[in-house]
Design a protein around this motif. Sequence first.
Motif, PDB file in Angstrom:
ATOM      1  N   ARG A 277      30.399  -4.106  27.993  1.00 39.68           N
ATOM      2  CA  ARG A 277      30.286  -5.564  27.881  1.00 39.68           C
ATOM      3  C   ARG A 277      28.844  -5.965  27.619  1.00 39.68           C
ATOM      4  NH1 ARG A 277      31.922  -8.089  33.156  1.00 39.68           N
ATOM      5  NH2 ARG A 277      30.810  -6.264  33.890  1.00 39.68           N
ATOM      6  N   PHE A 278      27.887  -5.105  27.982  1.00 41.75           N
ATOM      7  CA  PHE A 278      26.469  -5.405  27.820  1.00 41.75           C
ATOM      8  C   PHE A 278      25.848  -4.653  26.654  1.00 41.75           C
ATOM      9  CE2 PHE A 278      27.603  -6.055  32.237  1.00 41.75           C
ATOM     10  CZ  PHE A 278      27.202  -7.370  32.407  1.00 41.75           C
ATOM     11  N   GLY A 279      26.649  -3.903  25.924  1.00 45.03           N
ATOM     12  CA  GLY A 279      26.151  -3.146  24.791  1.00 45.03           C
ATOM     13  C   GLY A 279      26.188  -1.651  25.046  1.00 45.03           C
ATOM     14  N   ILE A 280      25.958  -0.924  23.980  1.00 43.23           N
ATOM     15  CA  ILE A 280      25.965   0.538  24.030  1.00 43.23           C
ATOM     16  C   ILE A 280      24.529   1.007  23.821  1.00 43.23           C
ATOM     17  CG2 ILE A 280      26.885   2.632  22.988  1.00 43.23           C
ATOM     18  CD1 ILE A 280      29.222   0.797  21.922  1.00 43.23           C
ATOM     19  N   PRO A 281      23.879   1.477  24.893  1.00 45.33           N
ATOM     20  CA  PRO A 281      22.474   1.885  24.800  1.00 45.33           C
ATOM     21  C   PRO A 281      22.267   3.018  23.792  1.00 45.33           C
ATOM     22  CG  PRO A 281      23.149   1.695  27.088  1.00 45.33           C
ATOM     23  CD  PRO A 281      24.389   1.604  26.258  1.00 45.33           C
ATOM     24  N   GLN A 282      21.187   2.922  23.049  1.00 45.15           N
ATOM     25  CA  GLN A 282      20.821   3.931  22.069  1.00 45.15           C
ATOM     26  C   GLN A 282      19.694   4.822  22.562  1.00 45.15           C
ATOM     27  OE1 GLN A 282      22.785   4.061  19.016  1.00 45.15           O
ATOM     28  NE2 GLN A 282      23.842   2.892  20.602  1.00 45.15           N
ATOM     29  N   ARG A 283      19.310   4.624  23.838  1.00 51.12           N
ATOM     30  CA  ARG A 283      18.254   5.440  24.430  1.00 51.12           C
ATOM     31  C   ARG A 283      18.394   5.399  25.938  1.00 51.12           C
ATOM     32  NH1 ARG A 283      12.548   2.414  23.892  1.00 51.12           N
ATOM     33  NH2 ARG A 283      12.125   3.710  25.686  1.00 51.12           N
ATOM     34  N   ASP A 284      17.752   6.359  26.586  1.00 50.29           N
ATOM     35  CA  ASP A 284      17.729   6.404  28.050  1.00 50.29           C
ATOM     36  C   ASP A 284      16.599   5.523  28.573  1.00 50.29           C
ATOM     37  OD1 ASP A 284      19.806   8.270  28.127  1.00 50.29           O
ATOM     38  OD2 ASP A 284      18.424   9.967  28.001  1.00 50.29           O
ATOM     39  N   GLY A 285      16.631   5.261  29.873  1.00 52.52           N
ATOM     40  CA  GLY A 285      15.518   4.597  30.536  1.00 52.52           C
ATOM     41  C   GLY A 285      15.471   3.091  30.401  1.00 52.52           C
ATOM     42  N   LEU A 286      16.571   2.454  30.022  1.00 51.59           N
ATOM     43  CA  LEU A 286      16.558   1.000  29.914  1.00 51.59           C
ATOM     44  C   LEU A 286      16.709   0.362  31.294  1.00 51.59           C
ATOM     45  CD1 LEU A 286      18.783   0.360  26.765  1.00 51.59           C
ATOM     46  CD2 LEU A 286      16.288   0.553  26.910  1.00 51.59           C
ATOM     47  N   ALA A 287      16.005  -0.717  31.494  1.00 52.82           N
ATOM     48  CA  ALA A 287      16.084  -1.481  32.743  1.00 52.82           C
ATOM     49  C   ALA A 287      15.723  -2.923  32.432  1.00 52.82           C
ATOM     50  CB  ALA A 287      15.121  -0.910  33.789  1.00 52.82           C
ATOM     51  N   PHE A 288      16.132  -3.823  33.307  1.00 49.58           N
ATOM     52  CA  PHE A 288      15.757  -5.229  33.200  1.00 49.58           C
ATOM     53  C   PHE A 288      14.569  -5.481  34.114  1.00 49.58           C
ATOM     54  CE2 PHE A 288      20.362  -5.319  32.321  1.00 49.58           C
ATOM     55  CZ  PHE A 288      20.358  -5.932  31.077  1.00 49.58           C
ATOM     56  N   GLU A 289      13.539  -6.147  33.607  1.00 46.74           N
ATOM     57  CA  GLU A 289      12.408  -6.517  34.430  1.00 46.74           C
ATOM     58  C   GLU A 289      12.454  -8.016  34.711  1.00 46.74           C
ATOM     59  OE1 GLU A 289       7.560  -6.247  34.886  1.00 46.74           O
ATOM     60  OE2 GLU A 289       8.512  -5.322  33.135  1.00 46.74           O
ATOM     61  N   LEU A 290      12.204  -8.371  35.970  1.00 46.87           N
ATOM     62  CA  LEU A 290      12.145  -9.755  36.380  1.00 46.87           C
ATOM     63  C   LEU A 290      10.823 -10.373  35.961  1.00 46.87           C
ATOM     64  CD1 LEU A 290      13.321 -12.188  37.995  1.00 46.87           C
ATOM     65  CD2 LEU A 290      12.138 -11.215  39.998  1.00 46.87           C
ATOM     66  N   LEU A 291      10.888 -11.495  35.224  1.00 47.04           N
ATOM     67  CA  LEU A 291       9.724 -12.289  34.869  1.00 47.04           C
ATOM     68  C   LEU A 291       9.826 -13.615  35.624  1.00 47.04           C
ATOM     69  CD1 LEU A 291       9.577 -11.857  30.973  1.00 47.04           C
ATOM     70  CD2 LEU A 291       8.611 -10.378  32.730  1.00 47.04           C
ATOM     71  N   VAL A 292       8.690 -14.139  36.082  1.00 47.86           N
ATOM     72  CA  VAL A 292       8.669 -15.341  36.908  1.00 47.86           C
ATOM     73  C   VAL A 292       7.593 -16.288  36.401  1.00 47.86           C
ATOM     74  CG1 VAL A 292       8.242 -16.221  39.244  1.00 47.86           C
ATOM     75  CG2 VAL A 292       9.494 -14.085  38.934  1.00 47.86           C
ATOM     76  N   LYS A 293       7.895 -17.585  36.453  1.00 49.31           N
ATOM     77  CA  LYS A 293       6.917 -18.617  36.119  1.00 49.31           C
ATOM     78  C   LYS A 293       6.978 -19.712  37.161  1.00 49.31           C
ATOM     79  CE  LYS A 293       5.512 -21.970  32.620  1.00 49.31           C
ATOM     80  NZ  LYS A 293       5.781 -22.492  31.276  1.00 49.31           N
ATOM     81  N   SER A 294       5.829 -20.130  37.655  1.00 46.54           N
ATOM     82  CA  SER A 294       5.760 -21.294  38.534  1.00 46.54           C
ATOM     83  C   SER A 294       5.895 -22.538  37.686  1.00 46.54           C
ATOM     84  CB  SER A 294       4.430 -21.334  39.283  1.00 46.54           C
ATOM     85  OG  SER A 294       4.354 -20.252  40.172  1.00 46.54           O
ATOM     86  N   LEU A 295       6.732 -23.453  38.154  1.00 50.03           N
ATOM     87  CA  LEU A 295       6.942 -24.694  37.391  1.00 50.03           C
ATOM     88  C   LEU A 295       6.114 -25.830  37.965  1.00 50.03           C
ATOM     89  CD1 LEU A 295      10.808 -24.542  36.858  1.00 50.03           C
ATOM     90  CD2 LEU A 295       8.999 -23.802  35.319  1.00 50.03           C
TER      91      LEU A 295
END
Length: 182
Positions: free
Chosen positions: A164-182
Amino acid sequence: MDTAPPADSARLTFRDATGDDVPALVALIESAYRGDSSRTGWTTEADILQGQRTDEQGVREVLDAPAGRLLAVERDGELVACCQLEHRGEAAYFGMFAVRPGLQGGGLGKLIIAEAERTAKESWGVGEMHMTVISVREDLIAWYERRGYRRTGELTPFPYGDERFGIPQRDGLAFELLVKSL
């Protein structure tokens, strides 16, 4: 890359998406991230992920989330972009961001993210905006950093095996959290 004409915020309309928008939203999101059409813009993930980015069920889940909204962005009545906003306590989550590939690079994304931040702060009184980006997407992360987001180093593993999220074409994928103060 073709450069889009400069964005004109006066011509943009922001509205909450509805169930009637789902097929067009899926097509927009897919065109911005997957397949050859995504290569027209610069947000493509085609080299790291194949398969789908989302589907009608995934978009409907965002639409139906009680603490969220999916903004449809139109110019002259035509869907050109979208983004998800979800209220998560003291922060809002920003996701499902897509701009039509042929319109990328002209400032439209900057206008949309600024409106999303304003909307989240005004609607929910949140002090931060959070998002997750695939950690190997250095160009995209750099774009968000120029908008005031900071990398946290907090990683969530990519859901390998869940197409459902795609078929990875490489190893080592991860999501990184990015944050911004509003």
